[in-house]
Design an enzyme around this catalytic site. Structure first.
Site, PDB file in Angstrom:
ATOM      1  N   ASP A 192       0.843  -1.197   0.000  1.00 47.59           N
ATOM      2  CA  ASP A 192       0.000   0.000   0.000  1.00 47.59           C
ATOM      3  C   ASP A 192       0.881   1.251   0.000  1.00 47.59           C
ATOM      4  O   ASP A 192       1.534   1.557   0.998  1.00 47.59           O
ATOM      5  CB  ASP A 192      -0.904  -0.024   1.235  1.00 47.59           C
ATOM      6  CG  ASP A 192      -2.022   0.999   1.178  1.00 47.59           C
ATOM      7  OD1 ASP A 192      -2.137   1.703   0.159  1.00 47.59           O
ATOM      8  OD2 ASP A 192      -2.793   1.092   2.153  1.00 47.59           O
ATOM      9  N   CYS A 206      -5.559   4.697  -3.921  1.00 48.03           N
ATOM     10  CA  CYS A 206      -5.803   3.350  -3.396  1.00 48.03           C
ATOM     11  C   CYS A 206      -7.087   2.729  -3.925  1.00 48.03           C
ATOM     12  O   CYS A 206      -7.082   1.618  -4.458  1.00 48.03           O
ATOM     13  CB  CYS A 206      -5.862   3.393  -1.873  1.00 48.03           C
ATOM     14  SG  CYS A 206      -4.348   3.945  -1.069  1.00 48.03           S
ATOM     15  N   HIS A 250     -10.954  -1.257   1.054  1.00 46.55           N
ATOM     16  CA  HIS A 250     -11.125   0.103   0.530  1.00 46.55           C
ATOM     17  C   HIS A 250     -12.011   0.178  -0.712  1.00 46.55           C
ATOM     18  O   HIS A 250     -11.890   1.097  -1.523  1.00 46.55           O
ATOM     19  CB  HIS A 250      -9.770   0.756   0.240  1.00 46.55           C
ATOM     20  CG  HIS A 250      -9.741   2.208   0.623  1.00 46.55           C
ATOM     21  ND1 HIS A 250      -8.623   2.998   0.481  1.00 46.55           N
ATOM     22  CD2 HIS A 250     -10.701   3.019   1.132  1.00 46.55           C
ATOM     23  CE1 HIS A 250      -8.875   4.226   0.900  1.00 46.55           C
ATOM     24  NE2 HIS A 250     -10.140   4.259   1.294  1.00 46.55           N
ATOM     25  N   ASP A 268      -0.053  -0.694  -4.951  1.00 44.98           N
ATOM     26  CA  ASP A 268      -1.334  -0.220  -5.498  1.00 44.98           C
ATOM     27  C   ASP A 268      -1.222   1.126  -6.193  1.00 44.98           C
ATOM     28  O   ASP A 268      -2.069   1.474  -7.025  1.00 44.98           O
ATOM     29  CB  ASP A 268      -2.407  -0.166  -4.403  1.00 44.98           C
ATOM     30  CG  ASP A 268      -2.093   0.818  -3.289  1.00 44.98           C
ATOM     31  OD1 ASP A 268      -0.947   1.286  -3.181  1.00 44.98           O
ATOM     32  OD2 ASP A 268      -3.016   1.125  -2.509  1.00 44.98           O
ATOM     33  N   ASN A 269      -0.218   1.907  -5.873  1.00 46.63           N
ATOM     34  CA  ASN A 269      -0.001   3.198  -6.530  1.00 46.63           C
ATOM     35  C   ASN A 269       1.377   3.703  -6.130  1.00 46.63           C
ATOM     36  O   ASN A 269       2.139   2.991  -5.489  1.00 46.63           O
ATOM     37  CB  ASN A 269      -1.092   4.223  -6.181  1.00 46.63           C
ATOM     38  CG  ASN A 269      -1.423   4.304  -4.708  1.00 46.63           C
ATOM     39  OD1 ASN A 269      -2.543   4.021  -4.289  1.00 46.63           O
ATOM     40  ND2 ASN A 269      -0.452   4.682  -3.884  1.00 46.63           N
TER      41      ASN A 269
END
Length: 464
Positions: free
Chosen positions: A28, A70, A125, A277-278
């Site tokens: 994350d 996210c 999320h 995720d990013n």
């Protein structure tokens, strides 16, 4: 779940190949430059030998792209659709129906229909209420947080009271039932959660290996998302601060899961993916490092979308291979469904392309040449080959997004930092880029976007 298309001939016509297990490890907000194999590791205060070794055992990408936040990135990976289509294009802050509608088909639903046991542990999320939790979206079981890690800090904020804002809970649920609240997610639990994610992921793999059932284990780690703090067992371990201690813990946790795959003797039939995720964390004092790239998450700069990625499948994915070919997170749904002989939807646009030929080394070329980049609901940039165009100027997640009177074009080979003073004045590249944009816009006319906050049940306009 509706509208699935068979992946191949009927089982009565051909023998069904063995389905691989999938261990999907998602970090994350892990920036491009954090891991040793991407130029970090010891330079960030903590070597990452286990993750680096995993990278050497398969394919490592240097041009893996995600959505810049996210929620959108998780939506894209699990549906094979850009989050703008699903109403999940931004992190939700309450006040609307959060997350994916039940009409969306997730990778977990597709694999479950194909006979897989499915589980998600960690951060979700994509919806925080019953009906939109992992056990409602194809996962047989789950344990973790429905929203985001920074909510753990609420309890130490002066004046905070649960009467004003209900805290986030760690939840647990099984398919077909409601999720239950296990414990309040506070700073103590924030430190402990990734170790529990690791423990439960290993237990799940052990159970399915004993049962002889293919599995999809989604280990959705919460690190290094702010607040970036390590497990107590790793606090002070490196002597280089919380960030380095966290990195050491992450490497250890990944190693524990890989060791379980070895111990269970399922290595050769298990696809292992590690990805972020990013892009890098931006908020001080927990900011991450994007390596050679400019920017951080919530922006269209390379530092916001370009992430570490590695995939291992012994005997199928060639080892020690590194590629700078363009891949996007939406491709993971399509590719993994193909590996699993599962089904993909045919009644909606799917943005992901099947990267099996590329991942398996049958071709050196990715199945795509470019990507579209949204920040919130704005088409902020487009990448095509080694070129990139920005339609908006936005330096950080806290900066306003200003429409540019003339798009800024960059050659990422010559100007990897996307320095405005070194723009590429080669407007011909807008041709193939706008072709991609026009194709997307045409699909939207036929299949309208789902507005954020759309409640269930949802049916696309024009369908009975």
């Amino acid at each position: 779940m509706a509208g699935l298309l068979a992946a191949g001939p009927a089982a009565s016509q051909v023998a069904k190949p063995k389905q691989p297990n999938v261990l999907f490890i998602l970090a994350d907000n892990l920036g491009y430059g954090e891991l040793g194999v991407y130029g970090g590791g010891a330079l960030r205060g903590a070597p990452t030998p286990r993750i680096d070794k995993l990278a050497s055992e398969g394919l490592r990408l240097t041009n893996m792209n995600m959505e810049p936040q996210c929620t959108p990135s998780r939506s894209a990976m699990l549906t094979g659709r850009h989050a703008i289509r699903s109403g999940t294009y931004a992190v939700p802050f309450g006040g609307v129906a959060e997350g994916l509608t039940q009409w969306e088909v997730t990778l977990a639903e597709s694999l479950s229909e194909a006979g897989y046991a499915t589980a998600l542990y960690g951060k979700w999320h994509l919806g925080s209420h019953d009906g939109r939790l992992p056990n409602d979206q194809g996962f047989d079981e789950w344990y973790g947080i429905p929203r985001t890690t920074n909510e753990a800090m609420w309890h130490d904020t002066p004046g905070y009271s649960p009467e004003h804002m209900r805290p986030e809970y760690i939840l647990e649920g099984r398919k077909g039932g409601k999720s239950r609240e296990v414990k309040v997610y506070d700073m103590e639990q924030r430190r402990l959660l990734d170790a529990e994610v690791t423990r439960r992921s290993i237990d799940f793999m052990e159970r399915q290996a004993r049962a002889g059932k293919p599995f999809f284990a989604f280990a959705s780690l919460t690190q290094p998302h702010l607040p970036t703090v390590p497990h107590p067992a790793f606090a002070g371990k490196t002597g280089n601060g919380d960030w380095a201690d966290m990195l050491a813990e992450m490497d250890h946790n990944v190693g524990q899961m890989l060791d379980a795959v070895e111990r269970l003797r399922i290595r050769d039939n298990t696809v292992v993916i590690f990805v972020s995720d990013n892009g890098a964390e931006f908020i001080k004092p927990w900011e991450g490092w994007a390596g050679p790239w400019r920017g951080a998450y919530f922006t269209a700069w390379e530092g916001g979308i370009r992430v570490p990625f590695m995939i291992r499948w012994p005997g199928r994915v060639p080892a020690a291979r590194v590629s700078d070919e363009i891949v996007h997170g939406v491709d993971l749904f399509t590719t993994l469904a193909g590996f699993a002989h599962a089904k993909v939807p045919h009644d909606r646009p799917i943005d992901g392309v099947d990267q099996a030929g590329f991942f398996l080394g049958k071709t050196d070329k990715s199945a795509r040449e470019g990507i579209l980049i949204w920040v919130d609901n704005r088409l902020q940039a487009v990448k095509w080959r080694n070129y990139k165009v920005h339609f908006y100027q936005q330096d950080t997640m806290t900066s306003p997004a200003e429409r540019l009177p003339i798009p800024h074009v960059f050659n990422l080979y010559e100007n990897p930092r996307e320095d405005e003073g070194k723009r590429a004045y080669t407007s011909w590249v807008l041709g193939p880029m706008l072709k991609m944009v026009n194709a997307f816009n045409a699909s939207v006319k036929k299949y309208p976007l789902i507005p954020m906050g759309t409640p269930d049940p949802y049916q696309p306009p024009g369908l009975p």
